[in-house]
Design an enzyme around this catalytic site. Structure first.
Site, PDB file in Angstrom:
ATOM      1  N   SER A  54       2.334  -7.021  -9.304  1.00 50.36           N
ATOM      2  CA  SER A  54       2.231  -7.369  -7.880  1.00 50.36           C
ATOM      3  C   SER A  54       1.335  -6.389  -7.146  1.00 50.36           C
ATOM      4  O   SER A  54       1.493  -5.178  -7.270  1.00 50.36           O
ATOM      5  CB  SER A  54       3.613  -7.368  -7.222  1.00 50.36           C
ATOM      6  OG  SER A  54       3.480  -7.609  -5.834  1.00 50.36           O
ATOM      7  N   THR A  59       0.598   1.219  -7.956  1.00 49.86           N
ATOM      8  CA  THR A  59      -0.258   1.243  -9.141  1.00 49.86           C
ATOM      9  C   THR A  59      -1.126  -0.005  -9.215  1.00 49.86           C
ATOM     10  O   THR A  59      -2.316   0.071  -9.532  1.00 49.86           O
ATOM     11  CB  THR A  59       0.584   1.384 -10.421  1.00 49.86           C
ATOM     12  OG1 THR A  59       1.402   2.551 -10.302  1.00 49.86           O
ATOM     13  CG2 THR A  59      -0.286   1.515 -11.648  1.00 49.86           C
ATOM     14  N   CYS A  60      -0.543  -1.146  -8.903  1.00 53.69           N
ATOM     15  CA  CYS A  60      -1.310  -2.398  -8.933  1.00 53.69           C
ATOM     16  C   CYS A  60      -2.414  -2.369  -7.885  1.00 53.69           C
ATOM     17  O   CYS A  60      -3.560  -2.738  -8.159  1.00 53.69           O
ATOM     18  CB  CYS A  60      -0.391  -3.599  -8.697  1.00 53.69           C
ATOM     19  SG  CYS A  60       0.916  -3.779  -9.929  1.00 53.69           S
ATOM     20  N   ALA A  61      -2.073  -1.937  -6.689  1.00 57.95           N
ATOM     21  CA  ALA A  61      -3.064  -1.844  -5.618  1.00 57.95           C
ATOM     22  C   ALA A  61      -4.195  -0.899  -6.009  1.00 57.95           C
ATOM     23  O   ALA A  61      -5.370  -1.189  -5.768  1.00 57.95           O
ATOM     24  CB  ALA A  61      -2.391  -1.377  -4.331  1.00 57.95           C
ATOM     25  N   SER A  63      -5.272  -0.226  -9.009  1.00 55.71           N
ATOM     26  CA  SER A  63      -6.133  -0.827 -10.035  1.00 55.71           C
ATOM     27  C   SER A  63      -7.141  -1.784  -9.394  1.00 55.71           C
ATOM     28  O   SER A  63      -8.303  -1.832  -9.811  1.00 55.71           O
ATOM     29  CB  SER A  63      -5.307  -1.540 -11.107  1.00 55.71           C
ATOM     30  OG  SER A  63      -4.741  -2.742 -10.649  1.00 55.71           O
TER      31      SER A  63
END
EC number: 1.11.1.24
Length: 166
Positions: A54, A59-61, A63
């Site tokens: 999500s 971490t997703c943001a 990437s």
């Protein structure tokens, strides 16, 4: 199936990533304008599939931000950021961050992308989201590189993914 961890706790996925040298499975994903995108929409480009649970996690943001920065340096390369987030959330995030070198796509409708690529969480608290993975595909649809991030909270190895495109 892959065995990965979340905070050190074991999690399983539904399968394994496509192997290097194999053809990348086709997909039908939803773009932020609610249109449907498939592999053929990116014909003639190399693809970096940045797959994550999500965009609303740190971490997703990160990437998405990192690949947005590095994508501008790669000719004939598209970075597709793929999750099960709603297209509206993906558009909001990229718009607020000013990220325009990546394309956000969602697997929220059918989940078939996660199943076809073997990366949907099968166990754990994030079931049925997508695990953190990178798949790099050449212009002919051949898989050049894959990474299943072993600890979900960790960032992928950006340099290893991008190195195969240099």
């Amino acid at each position: 199936m892959a065995n990965i961890t979340l905070g050190g706790n074991p999690i399983e996925t539904t399968g394994s990533l496509p192997s290097v040298g194999s053809k990348s499975p086709d997909f039908k994903l939803t773009a932020t304008d609610l249109s449907t995108k498939s592999m053929s929409d990116f014909e003639g480009n190399r693809l970096v599939l940045n797959i994550f649970p999500s965009v609303d996690t740190g971490t997703c943001a990160q990437s998405v931000r990192t690949f947005n920065e590095k994508a501008s340096e790669l000719p004939e390369t598209k970075v597709l950021c793929i999750s099960k987030d709603l297209p509206f959330a993906l558009a909001r995030f990229c718009g607020a961050e000013g990220l325009d070198n990546v394309e956000s796509l969602s697997d929220f409708k059918t989940g078939s992308f996660g199943d076809d690529y073997g990366l949907t969480f099968k166990t754990g608290p994030l079931t049925p989201l997508l695990s953190r993975c990178i798949v790099v595909v050449d212009k002919d649809g051949t898989v050049l590189h894959t990474e299943q991030v072993a600890e979900i909270a960790d960032e992928p190895n950006y340099e290893a993914a991008l190195e195969v495109l240099k």
